[in-house]
Design an enzyme around this catalytic site. Structure first.
Site, PDB file in Angstrom:
ATOM      1  CB  SER A 122      28.962 -18.213   7.615  1.00  0.00           C
ATOM      2  OG  SER A 122      28.064 -17.308   6.583  1.00  0.00           O
ATOM      3  CE1 TYR A 177      30.618 -14.291  11.260  1.00  0.00           C
ATOM      4  CE2 TYR A 177      29.806 -14.403   9.044  1.00  0.00           C
ATOM      5  CZ  TYR A 177      29.660 -14.802  10.378  1.00  0.00           C
ATOM      6  OH  TYR A 177      28.630 -15.681  10.635  1.00  0.00           O
TER       7      TYR A 177
END
Length: 261
Positions: free
Chosen positions: A152, A165
């Site tokens: 990401s 995350y």
């Protein structure tokens, strides 16, 4: 389809395993691979109905596809999933490590981090990736295949995602580079790092500000729109199949936003 995956017997379809592929990026990647002639094993943990729907969509492209339920943080389940994906001939050509989860703790709430929640994110996003890669390594080496991990943009720079995350995706970036050495020379290992993808994930992240923030992001992006699932799937496919001398790389898929802001 390119022949860069290594030697393949005539009339044999290549095989791919895509984790976390009932919906989202995993689903889009699975559909792209099926469209390009792969037999695809999709994986899900809880989303049975969505997985069955995705499987029906895969079958429209012909070939032989299957959906396997497995929690990637459970090593025994991972071993069974990989065995099912490799099949009787023990062959696996592409692995897409996409399975992931996140925390509901707000991005800036350090004091509010639930450590059990933190551990769960790392069990799935990091330990799960390692377990699936380890289980699939013999089959991938045998076929001179490739791995694409889904990282990401928040694994590379700060963003509006929970700390657990973001940290887990930074670990995916590091693991991609390390595994490219561990799996060489037989297997290439790369990753994609998507930016803000239009859809339900960012809707949950941005809440009531979703529309305004996504519009602003698109205006600030050189290509003047936000990332789509199909954009990410195309990059996954290219890294998996066509870039025969590229390994250990993290490809940012965000229309140039990160490079120019």
């Amino acid at each position: 389809m390119s022949d860069s995956l290594g030697s393949m017997p005539a009339n044999v379809r290549p095989k791919a395993l895509v984790t976390g592929s009932a919906s989202g990026i995993g689903r889009a990647a699975a559909l792209k691979l099926a469209e390009e002639g792969f037999d695809v094993t999709i994986n899900y943990s809880r989303s049975h109905d969505r997985a069955e729907q995705t499987l029906r969509e895969l079958e429209k492209h012909g070939g032989s596809h299957q959906a396997v339920k497995a929690d990637v943080s459970d090593d025994a389940a991972v071993q069974e999933m990989v065995a099912a994906a490799a099949g009787d001939d023990g062959r696996l050509d592409v692995l897409v490590n996409n399975a992931g989860t996140t925390s509901q703790t707000p991005p800036d709430d350090l004091a509010g981090i639930d450590l059990d929640d933190w551990d769960q994110v790392f069990r799935v996003n990091v330990r799960g990736l390692v377990q699936v890669t380890r289980a699939a390594a013999p089959a991938l080496r045998g076929s001179q295949g490739s791995i694409v991990n889904v990282a990401s943009i928040v694994g590379l720079r700060p963003g509006p995602q929970p700390l657990a995350y973001a940290a887990s995706k930074a670990a995916v970036v590091s693991l991609t580079k390390t595994l490219s050495r561990v799996m060489a020379p037989e297997v290439r290992v790369n990753a994609v790092a998507p930016g803000w993808i239009a859809g339900e994930w960012m809707e949950r992240t941005l809440g009531d500000n979703y529309e305004s923030l996504m519009e602003r992001r698109a205006r600030q992006t050189p290509l003047k729109r936000n990332v789509t699932l199909e954009d990410v799937a195309e990059s996954i496919y290219a890294l998996a199949v066509t870039h025969r001398f590229v390994t250990g790389e993290i490809v940012v898929v965000d229309g140039g936003f990160t490079a120019t802001t």
